[in-house]
Enzyme design. Structure first.
Site, PDB file in Angstrom:
ATOM      1  N   GLY A 206       0.762  -1.143  -0.114  1.00  0.00           N
ATOM      2  CA  GLY A 206      -0.065  -0.213  -0.104  1.00  0.00           C
ATOM      3  C   GLY A 206       0.877   1.297  -0.062  1.00  0.00           C
ATOM      4  O   GLY A 206       2.028   1.048  -0.212  1.00  0.00           O
ATOM      5  N   ASN A 207       0.400   2.398   0.236  1.00  0.00           N
ATOM      6  CA  ASN A 207       0.923   3.617   0.277  1.00  0.00           C
ATOM      7  C   ASN A 207       0.456   4.425   1.570  1.00  0.00           C
ATOM      8  O   ASN A 207      -0.477   4.289   2.070  1.00  0.00           O
ATOM      9  CB  ASN A 207       1.018   4.228  -1.032  1.00  0.00           C
ATOM     10  CG  ASN A 207      -0.576   4.664  -1.347  1.00  0.00           C
ATOM     11  OD1 ASN A 207      -1.145   5.232  -0.916  1.00  0.00           O
ATOM     12  ND2 ASN A 207      -1.085   3.645  -2.507  1.00  0.00           N
ATOM     13  N   HIS A 208       1.197   5.766   1.501  1.00  0.00           N
ATOM     14  CA  HIS A 208       0.664   6.519   2.656  1.00  0.00           C
ATOM     15  C   HIS A 208      -0.484   7.488   2.433  1.00  0.00           C
ATOM     16  O   HIS A 208      -0.641   8.655   3.013  1.00  0.00           O
ATOM     17  CB  HIS A 208       1.949   7.564   2.887  1.00  0.00           C
ATOM     18  CG  HIS A 208       2.962   6.753   3.598  1.00  0.00           C
ATOM     19  ND1 HIS A 208       2.753   6.229   4.790  1.00  0.00           N
ATOM     20  CD2 HIS A 208       4.177   6.534   3.342  1.00  0.00           C
ATOM     21  CE1 HIS A 208       3.853   5.542   5.086  1.00  0.00           C
ATOM     22  NE2 HIS A 208       4.984   5.967   4.189  1.00  0.00           N
ATOM     23  N   SER A 209      -1.177   7.664   1.202  1.00  0.00           N
ATOM     24  CA  SER A 209      -2.329   8.430   0.924  1.00  0.00           C
ATOM     25  C   SER A 209      -3.178   8.489   1.977  1.00  0.00           C
ATOM     26  O   SER A 209      -3.794   7.527   2.385  1.00  0.00           O
ATOM     27  CB  SER A 209      -3.053   8.072  -0.597  1.00  0.00           C
ATOM     28  OG  SER A 209      -3.836   9.058  -0.471  1.00  0.00           O
TER      29      SER A 209
END
Ligand code: CTP
Length: 397
Positions: A206-209
């Protein structure tokens, strides 16, 4: 400088003062910057420490502090609107009479901005002829009164006088700030957040958004009258009143929802950070960690490109978050993405050092398909949202 963001939240001494903690949070999520001004009596219900922690700002509560700075005039000048929630019968009487004996009533008397009054009290007090007359007086002077709800009050009592739903207060505030309705009749589709691709039931790629930019876009579009659908991936933000929100987890789920809605859309804004890859074979039980080294990955589809392949009248806006790039090469990459994905507009920002993710603010460059680059100096995500919507509307003609 007034830019529609600085709001004073006056809190009076009623049991429902605690509900203004949620109101404050909701207003912050929309990009407002809030200074809380509690009356002395209200501190019996919610203390200064709470307001300071929630607002992230100093809480001025005494007229006699920092007198040389003339705080009531400075605060009244700086704000774009004043919301008084809860407003007690006593405070309503005070401002109807034009009295100014504490900081909040001084601010009210000195202010020339919209004032949204949120009365909350016992039914008997609300219907008392004195309160009725005072409310009438304040309405005739242009104050916006959010009528109290009916329902459970303090103790066993039930009736009119309840602190209204937060969304009603926010709608009144938006109206008071004179939000435009130039997107009435337009359908806006927004993706937000970051997709998560399961490795096993515990881990994911995933990512930090945070989703804040996408939510700001959805809010701004709805406030301007659009019919908005938000496809949100793994966000931890409250749903926006009047926006239809579809929660998804993975890129494939996001793609499915967007594909179903794209045909009837006027403006698509891809604020979501889509994971580039996903595990080819997600495990149904926790994977042995040594196997993580040889995880087989497959690319996710480029959602935007699959949608713009069948682009008709739609205006499509993308985001390009680059990290640790030379500025010029970052812009070049963003404009290459604009062309490759057949976008009308792309917003390029530098996310190195984590300055943008989760923040209320953003800074970057808006690149248009006609080659024009417009700088967006640091501002809130809500301000950027409105700017992007202005561009989209302009292009839609
Ligand atoms: N995007 C998309 N589908 C993907 C990846 C990205 O629709 N699989 C969209 C994003 O929502 C964003 C734009 O494309 O609006 C650019 O995202 P970005 O991650 O910068 O683009 P990538 O194509 O993944 O480029 P990079 O090689 O830099 O990762």
């Amino acid at each position: 400088m007034k830019d529609g963001r600085e709001i004073i939240l006056g809190v009076c001494g009623g049991i429902s003062a605690y509900k203004s903690c949620d109101l404050l949070r909701r207003m912050q999520e929309l990009g407002f910057l809030i200074t809380v001004v509690p009356t002395r009596a209200s501190l019996n219900f919610v203390g200064i420490a709470t307001w300071e922690a929630l607002s992230g700002r100093e809480v001025p509560e005494d007229l006699w502090n920092n007198v040389h700075q003339v705080p009531h005039i400075a605060l009244a000048k700086r704000s774009s609107a004043i919301v008084i929630a809860p407003a007690t019968a006593d405070f309503i009487a005070k401002i109807a009479a034009g009295l100014a004996e504490d900081l909040l009533s001084n601010i009210v008397l000195a202010a020339s901005v919209p004032i949204v009054l949120v009365p909350a009290m016992h039914t008997e007090m609300w219907f008392n002829p004195a309160t009725v007359a005072n409310i009438q007086t304040l309405k005739s002077r242009g104050l916006i009164v959010v009528e109290p709800d009916s329902g459970r009050l303090t103790g066993e009592d039930v009736g009119v006088g309840r602190y209204p739903e937060t969304s009603k207060i926010i709608t009144a505030l938006s109206t008071a700030l004179g939000t435009k309705s130039d997107l009435l009749g337009k359908r806006v589709l927004v993706s937000a957040g970051g997709t998560r691709e399961a490795i096993d039931p515990i881990r994911y790629i995933g990512n930090h958004s945070s989703g804040k930019q996408g939510y700001a876009l959805a809010y701004a579009a709805a406030a301007r009258g659009a019919d908005v659908t938000l496809v949100a991936a793994n966000t931890n933000l409250p749903d926006i009143e009047g926006v239809s929100t579809i929660h998804v987890t993975t890129a494939l789920q996001m793609q499915e929802q967007l594909e179903a809605l794209f045909g009837a859309t006027d403006i698509l804004i891809m604020a979501a950070a889509v994971a580039d890859v996903r595990p080819a074979h997600p495990n149904s039980f926790k994977l042995d960690k040594v196997k993580l080294e040889s995880l087989e990955l497959v690319s996710n589809p480029d959602i935007t490109s699959t949608l713009t392949e069948r682009k008709g009248k739609q205006i499509v806006i993308g985001f390009a978050a680059q990290a640790s790039e030379e500025y010029e090469s970052g812009i070049a990459k963003a404009s290459a993405k604009l062309r490759a994905k057949n976008l009308d507009l792309i917003y390029f920002n530098d996310v190195s050092a984590g300055a943008i993710f989760g923040s209320e603010n953003t800074q970057g460059i808006i690149l248009s398909d006609n080659g024009v680059a417009t700088e967006f100096p640091e501002g809130t995500k809500l301000t950027l949202a409105n700017k992007l919507l202005d561009f989209a509307l302009d292009k839609l003609g």
